[in-house]
Write an enzyme that holds these catalytic residues in place. Structure first.
Site, PDB file in Angstrom:
ATOM      1  N   GLY A  55       0.789  -1.230   0.000  1.00 46.63           N
ATOM      2  CA  GLY A  55       0.000   0.000   0.000  1.00 46.63           C
ATOM      3  C   GLY A  55       0.817   1.274   0.000  1.00 46.63           C
ATOM      4  N   HIS A  56       2.144   1.188   0.077  1.00 48.25           N
ATOM      5  CA  HIS A  56       2.991   2.389   0.208  1.00 48.25           C
ATOM      6  C   HIS A  56       4.200   2.272  -0.700  1.00 48.25           C
ATOM      7  CE1 HIS A  56       5.532   5.461   2.230  1.00 48.25           C
ATOM      8  NE2 HIS A  56       4.373   5.957   2.601  1.00 48.25           N
ATOM      9  N   PHE A  57       4.171   2.402  -1.844  1.00 45.09           N
ATOM     10  CA  PHE A  57       3.097   2.664  -2.792  1.00 45.09           C
ATOM     11  C   PHE A  57       3.084   1.509  -3.783  1.00 45.09           C
ATOM     12  CE2 PHE A  57       4.787   6.681  -1.267  1.00 45.09           C
ATOM     13  CZ  PHE A  57       3.660   7.284  -0.773  1.00 45.09           C
ATOM     14  N   VAL A  62       7.996   2.168  -1.224  1.00 49.79           N
ATOM     15  CA  VAL A  62       8.934   2.940  -0.405  1.00 49.79           C
ATOM     16  C   VAL A  62       8.628   2.643   1.061  1.00 49.79           C
ATOM     17  CG1 VAL A  62       9.640   5.279   0.255  1.00 49.79           C
ATOM     18  CG2 VAL A  62       9.085   4.778  -2.130  1.00 49.79           C
TER      19      VAL A  62
END
Length: 153
Positions: A55-57, A62
């Site tokens: 989810g990041h990203f 990252v």
């Protein structure tokens, strides 16, 4: 203790004896040096399998900066717990209570090895202050001044 050709002061099994954190929030994999009352150097190996990467990203994974700070705080906790000979289950919890002068200089991506460097700069009345930085390949990616305390639970 030796692992491969690298010196290991604390492996993950010993780290888990001192920190209450567990997967997915244990963010120190190995301690390679610890100078009691002064400094610690530790590693966090960043894998594409980390749960936050989805989810990041999704298209450019990252490591979240807040987790880099948490890794540094966990290294600081190990330094203080070992320096002060704090016992596990001594009725205290070690808390992260403040941060100043934080800078994120470069992104941390899957495959990186974070080198966590934390030094005690001051200790007064149960409050410890630290200068902390995280490096990848010899370059500083994050730096901060941390503050922690131990409190009875």
């Amino acid at each position: 203790m030796k692992q491969g050709d690298r010196q290991t002061v604390m492996d993950i099994h010993e780290i888990l004896k001192y920190l209450p954190h567990r997967y997915p929030l244990i963010l120190v994999d190995r301690v390679v040096s610890l100078e009691s009352g002064k400094r610690i150097h530790a590693y966090k190996n960043v894998s594409i399998n980390e749960p936050y990467f989805s989810g990041h990203f999704p298209h450019h994974p990252v490591m979240p900066g807040v987790l880099i700070i948490e890794a540094l705080a966990q290294a600081a906790a190990l330094l203080t717990i070992r320096s002060e000979n704090m016992e596990k289950d001594n009725g205290q919890v070690y808390y992260f209570v403040g941060i100043d002068a934080v800078r994120f200089k470069k992104p941390v991506i899957a495959g990186d090895q974070l080198v966590l460097k934390v030094e005690i700069t001051r200790q007064l009345k149960g409050i410890w202050k630290y200068a902390a930085c995280a490096e990848v390949d010899g370059q500083v990616v994050t730096e901060a001044q941390l503050m922690c305390t131990a409190r009875a639970i």
